[in-house]
Design a protein around this motif. Structure first.
Motif, PDB file in Angstrom:
ATOM      1  N   LEU A   1       0.844  -1.189   0.000  1.00  0.00           N
ATOM      2  CA  LEU A   1       0.000   0.000   0.000  1.00  0.00           C
ATOM      3  C   LEU A   1       0.881   1.242   0.000  1.00  0.00           C
ATOM      4  O   LEU A   1       1.788   1.363   0.832  1.00  0.00           O
ATOM      5  N   PRO A   2       0.673   2.179  -0.911  1.00  0.00           N
ATOM      6  CA  PRO A   2       1.580   3.329  -1.038  1.00  0.00           C
ATOM      7  C   PRO A   2       1.466   4.285   0.144  1.00  0.00           C
ATOM      8  O   PRO A   2       0.477   4.300   0.876  1.00  0.00           O
ATOM      9  N   MET A   3       2.496   5.078   0.306  1.00  0.00           N
ATOM     10  CA  MET A   3       2.514   6.100   1.344  1.00  0.00           C
ATOM     11  C   MET A   3       1.471   7.163   1.046  1.00  0.00           C
ATOM     12  O   MET A   3       1.238   7.536  -0.109  1.00  0.00           O
TER      13      MET A   3
ATOM     14  N   ALA B   1       4.108   3.853   3.947  1.00  0.00           N
ATOM     15  CA  ALA B   1       3.838   2.717   3.069  1.00  0.00           C
ATOM     16  C   ALA B   1       3.705   1.461   3.927  1.00  0.00           C
ATOM     17  O   ALA B   1       4.411   1.297   4.922  1.00  0.00           O
TER      18      ALA B   1
ATOM     19  N   ARG C   1      13.367  -3.246   0.917  1.00  0.00           N
ATOM     20  CA  ARG C   1      11.958  -2.998   0.627  1.00  0.00           C
ATOM     21  C   ARG C   1      11.583  -3.355  -0.808  1.00  0.00           C
ATOM     22  O   ARG C   1      10.484  -3.064  -1.256  1.00  0.00           O
TER      23      ARG C   1
END
Length: 328
Positions: free
Chosen positions: A159-161, A167, A276
């Motif tokens: 899930l993006p920041m 994130a 990551r």
């Protein structure tokens, strides 16, 4: 400073001259000169300050420090501010303030290891000497392999920041194999020669030495800093080195990977790309690593070694003395 003001005035200097001599404000010099004339030595002491009186006695501060450093709770490996406050009948805030004042952090633990290599001193001088005073007409390369790099993909999309939210990634993953990276960091320029393999045996190391031999111009000697892995000392490697006399190996002491500058470069690779990263195959992982290395070599940044061998050995000697003097 207050005493110096009085002594300078006793030498016959004016208030302005005292302020210039001691590099202080004229009002400061005037205040303490007047206080001394009016009250004598007592005038140089601090006057009582307004506010709430002190509630934590020196004995309580000593008890906090002693308990923190010399004991542990029955149900844990270290004290917390709340558990120690309950033990001593103090507030958690008071314990926290005392810990901050004395730099105590029981929740933290650093790691350390001393090398037992009988040639430790000689090897430190050898490797550090290469960094600080490299030989002429030679290339100094820090070589090592980063083995078992895993191609990992999360079981759900990352899930993006977003504003106020970092994130987020799932804690579980799918493993799709591993890769081993051989790297040679040029100490002078910061460029990296690299090679990726499925395994990390002596045969792969020999191939990597051959790649270094092909990329470094023939007119240069090649000094290689590396660790004591068994794959670096096999008969096949020794025969290859005999056939290529311009290669000179310099082994770091055992348990002293910090002496090899390529380990610092591996740290950047891990932090900026691998930790990551998500890869569904070893091929995708290798492609990502090659792209990152190519970007690095477009703008290489050499690491500058500053400490001499004597500085390092003196620091280790001080640490050993501290350990020997400890009661633990």
């Amino acid at each position: 400073m207050r005493s110096r003001i009085v002594l300078a005035a006793a030498d016959g200097l004016t208030t302005s001259a005292v302020a210039r001599k001691l590099d202080i404000n004229v009002a400061t010099a005037r205040r303490w000169r007047a206080r001394f004339l009016q009250h004598g030595l007592d005038g140089l002491l601090d006057e009582p300050r307004p506010g709430r009186p002190r509630t934590v006695a020196d004995a309580q501060v000593e008890a906090v420090i002693t308990r923190t450093l010399e004991t542990t709770p029955k149900d844990a490996t270290h004290w917390s501010t709340r558990s120690l406050a309950a033990e001593l009948g103090m507030s958690q805030t008071s314990v926290s303030r005392i810990w901050r004042a004395f730099g105590l952090q029981p929740h933290r633990q650093d790691s350390w290891k001393l090398s037992k290599d009988p040639q430790f001193v000689d090897k430190v001088h050898d490797v550090v000497g290469l960094y600080l005073n490299p030989p002429e007409a030679a290339v100094v390369l820090c070589v090592d392999e980063k083995s078992q790099i895993q191609a990992l993909d999360r079981t759900a999309p990352v899930l993006p920041m977003m504003p106020g939210t970092p994130a987020r990634a799932t804690h579980d993953y799918v493993r799709s194999g591993t890769s081993s990276l051989y790297a040679a960091l040029d100490v002078a320029s910061g460029t990296v020669i690299s090679s990726l393999h499925a395994r990390h045996r002596a045969i792969e190391f020999k191939k990597f030495l051959a790649k270094i031999d092909a990329e470094v111009p023939d007119e240069f000697a090649v000094h290689v800093v590396l660790d004591n892995a068994s794959t670096h000392k096999t008969p096949a490697i020794k025969r290859w080195l005999t056939a290529h006399p311009r290669f000179v190996l310099h082994f770091t002491p055992t348990s002293s990977s910090w002496l090899n500058l390529v380990e610092r470069w591996f740290g950047e690779l891990t932090t900026k790309k691998l930790r990551r990263g998500t890869h569904r195959s070893v091929r995708a992982l290798n492609a990502d690593i090659r792209a990152w290395i190519a970007t690095w070599n477009d703008n290489p940044r050499p690491y500058v070694w500053t400490k001499t061998a004597d500085d390092i050995l003196a620091s280790i000697a001080r640490y050993c003395t501290k350990i020997n003097d400890s009661r633990h």
